[in-house]
Design a protein around this motif. Structure first.
Motif, short mmCIF file in Angstrom:
data_model
loop_
_atom_site.label_atom_id
_atom_site.label_comp_id
_atom_site.label_asym_id
_atom_site.label_seq_id
_atom_site.Cartn_x
_atom_site.Cartn_y
_atom_site.Cartn_z
N SER A 1 25.50 33.31 38.57
CA SER A 1 26.15 34.43 37.87
C SER A 1 26.00 34.21 36.38
O SER A 1 25.62 33.12 35.94
CB SER A 1 27.65 34.43 38.16
OG SER A 1 27.92 34.92 39.43
N ALA A 2 26.37 35.20 35.61
CA ALA A 2 26.43 35.03 34.15
C ALA A 2 27.69 34.23 33.80
O ALA A 2 28.66 34.25 34.56
CB ALA A 2 26.50 36.41 33.50
N LYS B 1 34.10 37.72 29.76
CA LYS B 1 32.92 37.38 30.58
C LYS B 1 31.68 37.92 29.89
O LYS B 1 31.72 39.03 29.33
CB LYS B 1 33.01 38.07 31.94
CG LYS B 1 34.08 37.54 32.85
CD LYS B 1 34.00 38.33 34.16
CE LYS B 1 35.02 37.80 35.13
NZ LYS B 1 34.94 38.43 36.43
N THR C 1 29.16 39.27 31.21
CA THR C 1 28.81 40.59 31.77
C THR C 1 29.60 41.70 31.08
O THR C 1 29.05 42.76 30.76
CB THR C 1 29.07 40.61 33.30
OG1 THR C 1 28.40 39.49 33.87
CG2 THR C 1 28.57 41.89 33.94
N GLU D 1 22.80 37.29 33.85
CA GLU D 1 22.33 36.41 34.92
C GLU D 1 20.93 35.89 34.60
O GLU D 1 20.60 34.73 34.87
CB GLU D 1 22.30 37.18 36.25
CG GLU D 1 23.58 37.15 37.06
CD GLU D 1 24.75 37.91 36.46
OE1 GLU D 1 24.54 38.69 35.52
OE2 GLU D 1 25.88 37.73 36.95
N PHE E 1 22.89 39.26 41.04
CA PHE E 1 23.44 40.52 40.56
C PHE E 1 22.47 41.69 40.42
O PHE E 1 22.88 42.81 40.32
CB PHE E 1 24.12 40.26 39.20
CG PHE E 1 25.01 41.33 38.67
CD1 PHE E 1 25.81 42.11 39.51
CD2 PHE E 1 25.09 41.58 37.29
CE1 PHE E 1 26.67 43.08 39.00
CE2 PHE E 1 25.95 42.56 36.78
CZ PHE E 1 26.73 43.30 37.63
N ARG F 1 30.19 44.93 40.83
CA ARG F 1 30.66 43.69 40.19
C ARG F 1 30.84 42.58 41.22
O ARG F 1 31.25 42.81 42.35
CB ARG F 1 32.00 43.95 39.46
CG ARG F 1 31.93 44.89 38.29
CD ARG F 1 30.98 44.44 37.20
NE ARG F 1 31.22 43.18 36.56
CZ ARG F 1 31.95 42.99 35.46
NH1 ARG F 1 32.53 44.01 34.87
NH2 ARG F 1 32.08 41.79 34.93
N GLY F 2 30.52 41.38 40.81
CA GLY F 2 30.61 40.24 41.73
C GLY F 2 29.40 40.15 42.65
O GLY F 2 29.37 39.35 43.60
N GLY F 3 28.37 40.95 42.36
CA GLY F 3 27.24 41.09 43.28
C GLY F 3 26.31 39.89 43.38
O GLY F 3 25.42 39.88 44.26
N SER F 4 26.48 38.87 42.57
CA SER F 4 25.63 37.68 42.73
C SER F 4 25.86 37.04 44.10
O SER F 4 24.98 36.38 44.65
CB SER F 4 25.91 36.65 41.64
OG SER F 4 25.69 37.22 40.39
N ASP F 5 27.07 37.25 44.65
CA ASP F 5 27.33 36.76 46.02
C ASP F 5 26.35 37.39 47.00
O ASP F 5 25.91 36.76 47.96
CB ASP F 5 28.74 37.18 46.48
CG ASP F 5 29.83 36.38 45.79
OD1 ASP F 5 29.54 35.30 45.26
OD2 ASP F 5 30.99 36.85 45.80
N1 ASP Z 1 28.20 38.82 36.44
C1 ASP Z 1 28.50 39.87 37.36
C2 ASP Z 1 29.98 40.21 37.28
O1 ASP Z 1 30.69 39.70 36.44
C3 ASP Z 1 28.05 39.54 38.75
C4 ASP Z 1 28.63 38.29 39.34
O2 ASP Z 1 29.18 37.46 38.64
O3 ASP Z 1 28.53 38.13 40.56
O4 ASP Z 1 30.43 41.03 38.04
#
Ligand code: ASP
Length: 426
Positions: free
Chosen positions: A36-37, A47, A49, A104, A158, A172-176
């Motif tokens: 992730s970033a 953050k 992002t 990222e 991401f 958001r959170g898409g690196s998962d």
């Molecule tokens: N950097 C992106 C976010 O803050 C994606 C991630 O962290 O998964 O949503």
């Protein structure tokens, strides 16, 4: 072979990145790394992002670049030319997705440099169709062809590419999700998801003091809990790994010897005495109750009501029904500006006797794979709520018996979560 994804807090500072590099080097099976970033280093921090989303207005790249140089300098790595390139690219773009993806991108380039590993861009490998839907099989094929001859690689999470070559991000959170796609593409033995907590907790620790940690969880339970607000993993990250049945291990970068939470495909692989695995919930829902005498015998009633939602592009959460009532639970954001129009259309479509709207609803899911085989779960749930004088506004239990969803007034939300938790976890 393991695919490891490191989240924003793990990549936030030189100290945390040092832990990340130690973790990777300790196990030679950790070969494909998704990042992730950089996230928050302290509660009031921003953050990367979020700073990139704000770039369109702030045009401030200096602060963002400093987040990376602070880390790179600590490892004696020079990323100045790379930062300059990205700064120039940002000046020339109006795409929010492209701007956000650079968080990222830079992080993966930097970590690859630090580890002496190969950087492999997700652009051109993870792909979407023109409507922005992920092309999973195509993405897996491309990743497999690109990565199978690479011994150790770092990839940015991401984002991926649209058919026209433009960058598109996940939600958001898409690196998962990226981590899960890479794991599926390479048929990994394990997908390790490194974050800043020891694993999934059975309730939100901001509401319940010291909730139990969930050691094992099935995919389906994860989906229910994550969708209902348990924030550890993106709710969509099981879809890529589901087919291959790859287990996901949520681990803590800051406490790496802790076993974390293991998420497995099959509930039979998670023996547990507990009837309830976890409780999670979300605020911000509205319930629309449509009443009409003899609704039960009117063919096509539900279809007419639901087609209004389709026309209005509204997705619903639940549709509990009685003999003469049909209720629709939707997120508040759908009704904020267009309630009068929606009600008019629902009235015209249903010829209802009465339509009532109740907003300020919170939904709570009590999730447990053992519910289906145990008696008394619902009784225990409602007894706990009654003992705290909590009024239940809606009840929904899917036929899979994995989950009992209730709706309560928002002001009762925390009280209800606490009551349910203590009803099952003494
Ligand atoms: N950097 C992106 C976010 O803050 C994606 C991630 O962290 O998964 O949503």
């Amino acid at each position: 072979m393991k695919v490891c994804k490191f989240g924003g807090t793990s990549m936030a500072s030189a100290d945390s990145v040092r832990l990340v590099t130690d973790i990777i080097r300790q196990d030679e099976d950790r070969r494909y790394i998704v990042v992730s970033a950089p996230g928050k280093r302290f509660p009031a921090d921003v953050k990367v992002t979020d700073a990139l989303y704000a770039y369109g207005k702030s045009h401030d790249f200096e602060g963002i670049a400093k987040r990376y140089t602070d880390i790179a300098d600590a490892f004696g790595v020079d990323i100045a030319p790379l930062l300059q390139d990205v700064g120039t690219q940002l000046e020339g773009t109006s795409s929010r997705d492209f701007a956000a993806s650079r968080g990222e991108y830079l992080c993966a380039r930097m970590l690859a440099e630090i580890l002496g590993a190969e950087f492999v861009d997700a652009a051109g490998l993870i792909c979407f169709d023109e409507d922005g839907e992920l092309l999973l099989a195509e993405s897996c094929g491309r990743l497999f062809r690109r990565l199978s001859s690479t011994h150790i690689a770092v990839l940015p999470g991401f984002y991926g590419t649209l058919p026209d070559g433009n960058i598109k991000t996940f939600s958001r959170g898409g690196s998962d999700i990226t981590g899960a796609i890479v794991a599926a593409a390479l048929d990994a033995d394990l997908y390790e998801n490194w974050t800043d907590v020891d694993g999934f907790l059975s309730a939100d620790p901001r509401i319940v003091k010291d909730p139990c940690l969930i050691e094992r969880l099935s995919y389906k339970e994860l989906r229910e809990l994550a969708y209902m607000g348990a924030e550890v993993l993106h709710p969509e990250c099981i879809f890529p790994v589901r087919h291959a049945g790859i287990p996901i291990n949520v681990k803590n970068t800051f406490n790496p010897t802790h076993p974390g939470t293991m998420i497995v495909a099959d509930a039979a692989d998670c023996p547990s005495e507990r009837v309830v695995t976890g409780v999670a919930g979300k605020k911000g829902f509205t319930i629309i109750n449509i009443e009409k005498d003899m609704m039960n015998s009117e063919i096509g009633f539900a279809r007419r009501v639901l087609s209004v939602l389709e026309e209005e592009q509204i997705s619903f959460e639940h549709v509990p029904s009685g003999i003469d009532t049909l209720s629709i639970v939707i997120r508040d954001e759908y009704v904020e500006r267009r309630l009068p129009r929606l009600l008019l259309k629902l009235q015209n479509a249903s010829d209802a006797d009465n339509i009532e709207v109740h907003s300020g609803l919170a939904l709570i899911a009590t999730v447990g794979r053992n519910m289906a085989s145990r008696q008394g779960t619902a009784a225990a749930l409602f007894k706990s709520l009654a003992a705290r004088h909590i009024n239940v506004r809606m009840i929904d239990q899917g036929s899979s018996e994995l989950n009992i969803i209730i709706g309560v007034d928002t002001f009762d939300y925390e009280k209800a979560i606490t009551a349910i938790y203590h009803g099952f976890f003494k």
